[in-house]
Design an enzyme around this catalytic site. Structure first.
Site, PDB file in Angstrom:
ATOM      1  CG  ASP A  34      -1.992  -0.932   1.200  1.00 24.54           C
ATOM      2  OD1 ASP A  34      -2.007  -1.730   0.249  1.00 24.54           O
ATOM      3  OD2 ASP A  34      -2.849  -0.876   2.093  1.00 24.54           O
ATOM      4  CB  SER A  83     -11.522   7.204  -1.240  1.00 22.53           C
ATOM      5  OG  SER A  83     -10.481   6.573  -0.577  1.00 22.53           O
ATOM      6  CG  LEU A  84     -11.420   8.511   4.524  1.00 25.80           C
ATOM      7  CD1 LEU A  84     -10.989   7.750   5.765  1.00 25.80           C
ATOM      8  CD2 LEU A  84     -12.063   9.833   4.941  1.00 25.80           C
ATOM      9  NE  ARG A 137     -14.447   2.528  -2.004  1.00 21.11           N
ATOM     10  CZ  ARG A 137     -14.245   3.166  -0.864  1.00 21.11           C
ATOM     11  NH1 ARG A 137     -14.727   4.369  -0.712  1.00 21.11           N
ATOM     12  NH2 ARG A 137     -13.555   2.601   0.088  1.00 21.11           N
ATOM     13  CD  GLU A 174     -13.266  -0.710   5.217  1.00 18.77           C
ATOM     14  OE1 GLU A 174     -14.078   0.233   5.139  1.00 18.77           O
ATOM     15  OE2 GLU A 174     -12.292  -0.847   4.466  1.00 18.77           O
ATOM     16  CE1 TYR A 226     -16.465   3.791   7.109  1.00 20.82           C
ATOM     17  CE2 TYR A 226     -15.400   1.921   8.169  1.00 20.82           C
ATOM     18  CZ  TYR A 226     -15.721   2.629   7.033  1.00 20.82           C
ATOM     19  OH  TYR A 226     -15.318   2.176   5.819  1.00 20.82           O
ATOM     20  CE  LYS A 289     -14.779   8.700  10.141  1.00 22.64           C
ATOM     21  NZ  LYS A 289     -15.680   7.582  10.379  1.00 22.64           N
ATOM     22  CB  CYS A 431       6.078 -35.874 -10.585  1.00 19.81           C
ATOM     23  SG  CYS A 431       6.962 -34.676  -9.599  1.00 19.81           S
TER      24      CYS A 431
END
Ligand code: IVH
Length: 696
Positions: A34, A83-84, A137, A174, A226, A289, A431
């Protein structure tokens, strides 16, 4: 940077970001961390700020990544799902607070600080206290309807408790997968040679989008909410609104704190940056927030983010260590996985010596060399992964690894199917590693459930006693007494366990065969659809594709498996040994309410079309794709195909609604004496009936 250079770099960044976005949102399989992704995005944002004439509406800075999937119905979001803005830098949180204060003309306000849950966003609508719809979303404007799946997430209430909830409101949050459920799922996937999920977030979003809703219930997903939205909500602050939601039975985090200053925010962030390691689920930061709802309204939104909130992201824990060598492991289906041997390094409390490199493509993407210093991340995974190479520490004696072209075990030339990321050893019957892997799989708990360690199988193999699963059933006590340390008692127990395995139902026997891509759920669904092995072996591609959850890759793999003479011979031997190769009548059917009926479906339903088809079969009916004089009725959902309606009308075929269809099935579940009691069924059937009916 010159304008021309900026233009080139912007184009490059947009292409790279789009590719990584696709891997993240659509495939749930990111190849960069990320942090790396956010840094690419920040570089693009800063170039676009410097050269505003180069900003285009389709730039990734201007829109939310999309995870829309065609398998689901889409509905528009009543309020855009944004989004944020995020940062890794505490001074930017201070800058956010200053901007907000300025925007509010210096009026005093408070902050609500919360954990940033690392999952996939969900929007729930409650009407008159009942869960009405769940949307992902999507692209922020339109989301996928995952209501049927969400009904299987245990901490999401179908009906609210308490009082005072608005007639209609939305609550967003979420869906996440706790570490324990994630470890369990990945262990299963590794055993079944399905690619493991890179982290709990990808596992959560992949699981939420499963086609079979009841399967979602087994994944151990949880939800935290939330953000409440609605008309004329009776709250003045965000924290008050969430407290009310908690009192209605909705899952709201108790790790929230109302802060009055940036110092208090910093305290909250520092506390959770350490304490998050003790939580049973993944958090990737904190969300700050503005608490007063009228101030949130006053600050409003940009095209992508609210101006009243910001996310501070924690850096993923990683370690830097030296790559010593790479092993190429052969799995039971012949898949080759490169595994890195590392100089031992401490990471999140454990010493890491090995890490997965997934496949040749991933090795190329990382441009990794033996002797390089590499970054290792855990993020909850069982096997840590290598996320990057420290190029500044690369020396001239590092060596580019060569992915083998032959099987490291049996030396057979490897093959790579088109569109496949993995190489395979095609020597499935010769194998040794594959043979032993298949034997281990055959006996495992979720397959034939015969207790035997890998060492037992190794010995049985090396003594030449077992080469294929059917050989287990030819073993006699004297064979087992040849194994090191085995006595009468252990031999008898093993033979009893094999005898007991003859009662294992068909679906699990099918799973035990180890057909590539046929995992536990697929095997069960094939067993329910075809009823017995002969029907399955006779099925052509088209009829395989009609079974729930069977796509082209799985269908081709099944056809390949049954086209081989050795598979056919082995099934004959296992049949002779007495294994179950057909479904018990009780297991196959929920009711015979639709027996003898041929049904065509058209349009969209409250559950997926596959689920409706599955229900038709479970209740004794037959699916057909086109309306003819033999059609019993056309089951029409919303927006049915006009051609099908026309044809049904012209042939006088009855057209029925989903509601009517449900009542027909429900009548089939009633006791024949009309008392409304359910028919006595096996526990397993009753469990399935319960699961299937809770979908409605
Ligand atoms: S508030 C208008 N609060 O993180 C946006 N989001 O990276 C309101 N997330 O889109 C979102 N925990 O999916 C909010 N406590 C939390 C959160 C949270 C996780 C997710 C959410 C958001 C994403 C941004």
């Amino acid at each position: 940077m010159e304008h021309k250079q900026a233009e080139i770099r912007i184009a490059e960044l947009r292409k790279t970001i789009s590719e990584h976005s696709r891997r993240y949102y659509e495939e749930n399989a990111p190849v960069i961390s990320d942090y790396e992704f956010d840094m690419l995005m920040k570089e693009l944002e800063s170039l676009e700020r410097e050269y505003p004439d180069l900003v285009t509406p389709d730039s990734p800075t201007q829109k939310v990544g999309s995870d829309i999937r065609k398998e689901f119905e889409q509905y528009p979001h009543k309020y855009p799902m944004l989004s944020l803005g995020n940062t890794y830098d505490i001074s930017e949180v201070e800058a956010f607070a200053e901007r907000a204060s300025k925007g509010l003309g210096g009026k005093p306000f408070t902050y609500s600080c919360e954990l940033k849950f690392d999952g996939t966003a969900i929007c729930l609508t409650y009407r008159e206290g009942k869960l009405f719809r769940a949307l992902t979303r999507g692209d922020g404007t339109v989301g996928d309807d995952v209501t049927a799946n969400v009904r299987h997430i245990s901490n999401i209430p179908q009906t609210l408790k308490g009082s005072g909830w608005p007639g209609e409101f939305e609550i967003r949050g979420e869906i996440y997968m706790p570490y324990e459920a994630f470890d369990r799922l990945n262990a299963e996937r590794l055993r079944d040679e399905d690619p493991p999920f890179a982290n709990p977030r990808n596992a959560a979003s992949g699981s939420l989008k499963l086609i079979n809703p009841s399967e979602v219930g087994h994944r151990g997903l949880e939800c935290t909410l939330y953000h409440i939205l609605g008309e004329n909500l009776p709250f003045s602050t965000h924290s008050e609104a969430l407290d009310a939601a908690a009192s209605w039975g909705l899952p709201v985090s108790d790790k929230r704190r109302t802060c009055k200053s940036t110092e208090e925010i910093e305290e909250y962030i520092n506390y959770w940056d350490t304490e998050r390691k003790t939580l049973p689920f993944a958090t990737d930061g904190a969300v700050i927030k503005i608490n007063e709802l009228n101030f949130q309204k006053e600050l409003g939104y940009t095209a992508k983010f609210p101006r009243w909130a910001v996310a501070y992201k924690f850096k993923a824990e990683h370690a830097l260590t030296k790559l010593l060598s790479i092993d190429y492991q052969v799995g039971r289906t012949g898949a080759i996985t490169p595994v890195a041997n590392l100089e031992p390094v401490l990471l999140s409390g454990t010493v890491v010596k090995r890490a997965s490199l997934h496949n040749a493509e991933q090795m190329d993407l990382l441009d990794i060399r033996i002797g390089d210093y590499v970054y290792v991340e855990k993020g909850g995974e069982i096997i840590p992964k290598i996320t990057g190479v420290e190029l500044d520490r690369r020396t001239s004696d590092t060596e580019k690894p060569v992915f083998p072209d032959r099987c490291p075990d049996c030396g057979t030339l490897l093959v790579k199917d088109e569109g496949e990321a993995k190489s395979f050893c095609p020597n499935t019957t010769g194998c040794p590693t594959q043979i032993k892997g298949k034997l281990v799989h055959f006996l495992c708990r979720k397959a034939m459930n015969v207790i035997a360690g890998d060492a037992t199988i190794e010995q049985l193999f090396s003594l030449g006693l077992v080469r294929r699963p059917s050989d287990f059933y030819a073993l006699v006590k004297s064979d087992l007494l040849r194994l090191e340390g085995w006595k009468d008692r252990s031999a008898e127990r093993f033979l009893d366990s094999l005898e007991e395995s003859k009662k294992v139902p068909f679906g699990r026997v099918l799973f035990a065969l180890g057909i590539r891509y046929v995992g536990e759920t697929t095997a069960k669904s094939l067993a329910a659809h075809f009823g017995n092995i002969d029907n399955l072996m006779a099925a052509d591609r088209e009829s395989l594709l009609e079974a729930a959850d069977i796509g082209e890759v799985i269908a081709d793999s099944i056809l390949r498996y049954f086209s081989s003479d050795s598979s056919k011979e082995e099934i004959e031997r296992l049949k002779k040994a007495g294994l179950q190769f057909s479904m018990d009548a009780k297991e196959t059917q929920m009711s015979d309410a639709l027996s003898g009926m041929t049904i065509v479906i058209s349009g969209n339903f409250s559950v997926s079309r596959d689920e409706i088809k599955h229900l038709i079969q479970l209740n004794g009916g037959k699916n057909s794709s086109s309306v003819s004089s033999r059609t019993t009725f056309l089951l029409a959902g919303s927006k049915p195909g006009p051609e099908k309606i026309k044809k049904a009308e012209s042939l006088g075929v009855e057209i029925i609604s989903e509601e009517r269809f449900r009542s027909i099935i429900a009548s089939g579940l009633e006791h024949p004496d009309g008392t409304g009691q359910e028919l006595p069924e096996s526990t397993e059937t009753q469990e399935r009936i319960h699961k299937d009916l809770t979908l409605f």
